[in-house]
Design a protein around this motif. Sequence first.
Motif, PDB file in Angstrom:
ATOM      1  N   ARG A   1       0.818  -1.223   0.000  1.00  0.00           N
ATOM      2  CA  ARG A   1       0.000   0.000   0.000  1.00  0.00           C
ATOM      3  C   ARG A   1       0.849   1.270   0.000  1.00  0.00           C
ATOM      4  O   ARG A   1       0.368   2.339  -0.340  1.00  0.00           O
TER       5      ARG A   1
ATOM      6  N   GLN B   1      -3.729  -0.494  -2.367  1.00  0.00           N
ATOM      7  CA  GLN B   1      -4.286  -0.986  -1.115  1.00  0.00           C
ATOM      8  C   GLN B   1      -5.434  -1.953  -1.380  1.00  0.00           C
ATOM      9  O   GLN B   1      -6.324  -1.673  -2.195  1.00  0.00           O
TER      10      GLN B   1
ATOM     11  N   ASP C   1      -8.822  -3.312  -0.527  1.00  0.00           N
ATOM     12  CA  ASP C   1      -9.966  -2.756   0.200  1.00  0.00           C
ATOM     13  C   ASP C   1     -11.137  -3.715   0.345  1.00  0.00           C
ATOM     14  O   ASP C   1     -12.056  -3.454   1.127  1.00  0.00           O
TER      15      ASP C   1
ATOM     16  N   THR D   1       0.239  -8.303   6.499  1.00  0.00           N
ATOM     17  CA  THR D   1      -0.045  -6.873   6.597  1.00  0.00           C
ATOM     18  C   THR D   1       0.452  -6.233   7.881  1.00  0.00           C
ATOM     19  O   THR D   1       0.166  -5.057   8.135  1.00  0.00           O
TER      20      THR D   1
ATOM     21  N   HIS E   1      -1.317  -3.637  10.181  1.00  0.00           N
ATOM     22  CA  HIS E   1      -2.675  -3.506   9.649  1.00  0.00           C
ATOM     23  C   HIS E   1      -3.487  -4.802   9.789  1.00  0.00           C
ATOM     24  O   HIS E   1      -4.547  -4.938   9.173  1.00  0.00           O
TER      25      HIS E   1
END
Length: 843
Positions: free
Chosen positions: A36, A173, A175, A216, A219
């Motif tokens: 990202r 990114q 989503d 990630t 995240h």
Amino acid sequence: MKTHVKALVVGGGAVGASIAYHLAKYGWSDVVLLERDELTSGSTWHAAGLLPYFNMSYATTWIHDYSIKFYKTLEEETGLNAGFYVVGNLRMAQSQARMDEYMLYASTAETVGVPFEWMTPGDIKDRFPLVHTDDLVGAIYHPTDGYINPADVTMAMAKGARQRGVTIERRWQADAYEWTGSEWRVTLTKMVEKGGNLIPSDEQQVITAEHVVTATGNHAQHTAKLLGIKTPAIPVEHQFIVTEPDPALVAWRKENGEHPVLRDADAKWYVREERGGWILGPYEHGAPARFKYGVPDSFRADLFPLDLERIEEEYMSFIHRIPSSEEVGLKDDFNGPICYTPDGNPLIGPAPGLRNMWLAEGFSFGITAAGGAGNYLAQMMVEGEAEIDMASLDPKRYGDWMTTEYAAAKNEEAYAHVYILHHPDEEREVARPLRTAPSYDRMAARGAQFGQVGGWERPNYFAIDPESGEVARDARSVVDFSDHDARSFRRGRWWDYARAEAQGLREAAGLIDASAFAKHVVHGPGAAAFLDWFTTNALPKVGRINLTYALTAHGTTRTEYTILREAPDRFTLISAGAWAAYDGDYLMKAVEDNEARFGRISVEDWTTRTGVFALAGPRSRDIMRALIADADPDTALSNKRFPWLSHRRIELGMVPLTAVRVAYTGELGWELHHPIEMQNHLFDRLMDAGADHGLKLVGARAQNWLRQEKSYRAFGNELGRDATPLEAGLDRFVDLSKEFHGKDAMVETGIRTKCVTLLIDGPGDADPWGREALLHDGTKVGRLTSGGYSVAFGKSIGMGYVPEALATPGTRLKVRMFRELWDAEVTEDSPYDPSNARIRQDG
């Protein structure tokens, strides 16, 4: 950008780059790595880059060992210097208990082949004179590790991945994730920089992938929400400081080269050289969890304010250990997020409930683990299984009972415990008690000292004075994490209690809380045909039970089940405690994959609906006879009416339950599966009835000893995804006359190694823990997977794996404990009561 790929890796840190590289290495060149922001912009960029071998986990030790060896090959392959400085790692000890910890760790290291050396305080002073050694007991030294530049090694892996065909896309990114039934449809948003922040643009892209891996990092919570799953991966603050050059260090380096990494575990810090100065990294108490609900959009390669007061104690101990640092100023500081899990180990493997979705999250030592994690996860994805058993790192070891508050609190605790003494019987206090059976308070009042498995509180032992039968006066708590004197790498204060429990059960009767067992009910028209294919043993007849195994596609052991057949098309599957989510996910996916083949099948998780007491011992029949509601109680529990390996619906007191004629301890006994809401009534009646028959409450530690006397294999110890049931010596539970999942692979694998039971003449103050190396004629030939004490034989006992040629009873081996070699002899299977006469006794 490609619109369809074999695998999409989300996350461009060290872990994600390694996964992409290794997927390509194992043949999947059609791979996209998505980031990202910029590669290494997460925790990778501010990591200190240390590569510590030290870990008590067998699987994690393999992962770290692979990483360290792999990183040394990257420059030759890619032309990029990975920034690996092989300076060695000195881990110091201020107490004998700490040296005991190092010696236990060294047992695991020896089984993996990790090199290490032992050093006395004099050795340390001679080789590393900057270290103050007057208060040290010794150290363990790893000559082959050191530290690495996190950005350099990540870029080298990324280049290696590109060379093998991987595409790397930055500023995209993920989503949304949608499973179409055959592949993942991932919606991507282009990220743009505005005012120093990274924000989503209006540009979107959809990519489909057969497999998706999430790496990630910080995240992970946001990723889990997108996937509709739970994860305990939450970051914790980690700060380290960089000093100005230390003249004494600069002078030492001119003559000796770069200084090794130093770790003073008792002071809770590491230090390494950095441009003539020192990097100090403490693991202090009070470091807070961050980003519990997701990372703010404004947070990129950012840091938190330094909290020097929080690390003052560690900083002063650093000056004490390296006196030359006292006059050195501070040059820089870092305080960034590093992801943790409640046990400090990463989450590597299939996501719960999802197809072809793989997790690689929660890496508190991400640089150390990245290479090996990428390798073994790629093996799982491409080849179906890794060459080592990865179950201990599986994401499903935390079920749906786990919450954000629990994970944050336990992750803070895990951070603070990085350098706490890691006793094999360690229990940690945060977020406890949480999951308790109804009888928890009753057992606590009787001296129960609890351990935790899968969030469940389970008695480890009962602090009951063997002479008086009363709760010991020094049992200060119902949980042994606060009873610090009970902890030891040798025979702690709990040992006498456990021995009394084991002897009491062998001589009279014992009651064990086994409510944490995983329990799944499988029923429907296709249930019998499915389970016959899914497991290795012949299915039991109605009213009977059997022990059986579900295999991986590679023929190794995935799950051990006791199957109760309640009707032609209804079965209860009982498996290891704390593995309900792990076993349930595998079972459900197998049902979904095969329902069209076998017919309608339903699976229900009954783990929390049903409590279990195990009642065993030569007087157990007398205790049950006093309670059973039957027209002829004298014969109701006889072998004729209630034979071994059968189950019946009975009533004890006012409790209707399923009694199963089986005992994990090797004595006459029953498992009593009862409605959880009636547990206290049942407990009270059993204790009352047992008072005249010598009934003792028995904890998990004594039970572990007793099951080894019977050579009963335990899942996660002797049983796992790195050995077949035949290698485990479980031929009698494998019906080769039928077809079952994994059969051909199991047969083709053959016997690479064999499970044995050993009686051990060990030190008088210690027993093996099940991590020790086994040697023959001075050569390492295997390892223990379980260990303990045998009340029947009056010596240590263990189970483990050795080459088949050494598996013959009477073979003499050596086991290493506390740096010394002790005699061990392979025994026949089930050395205690090999004919099972005590289990089968009538009455």
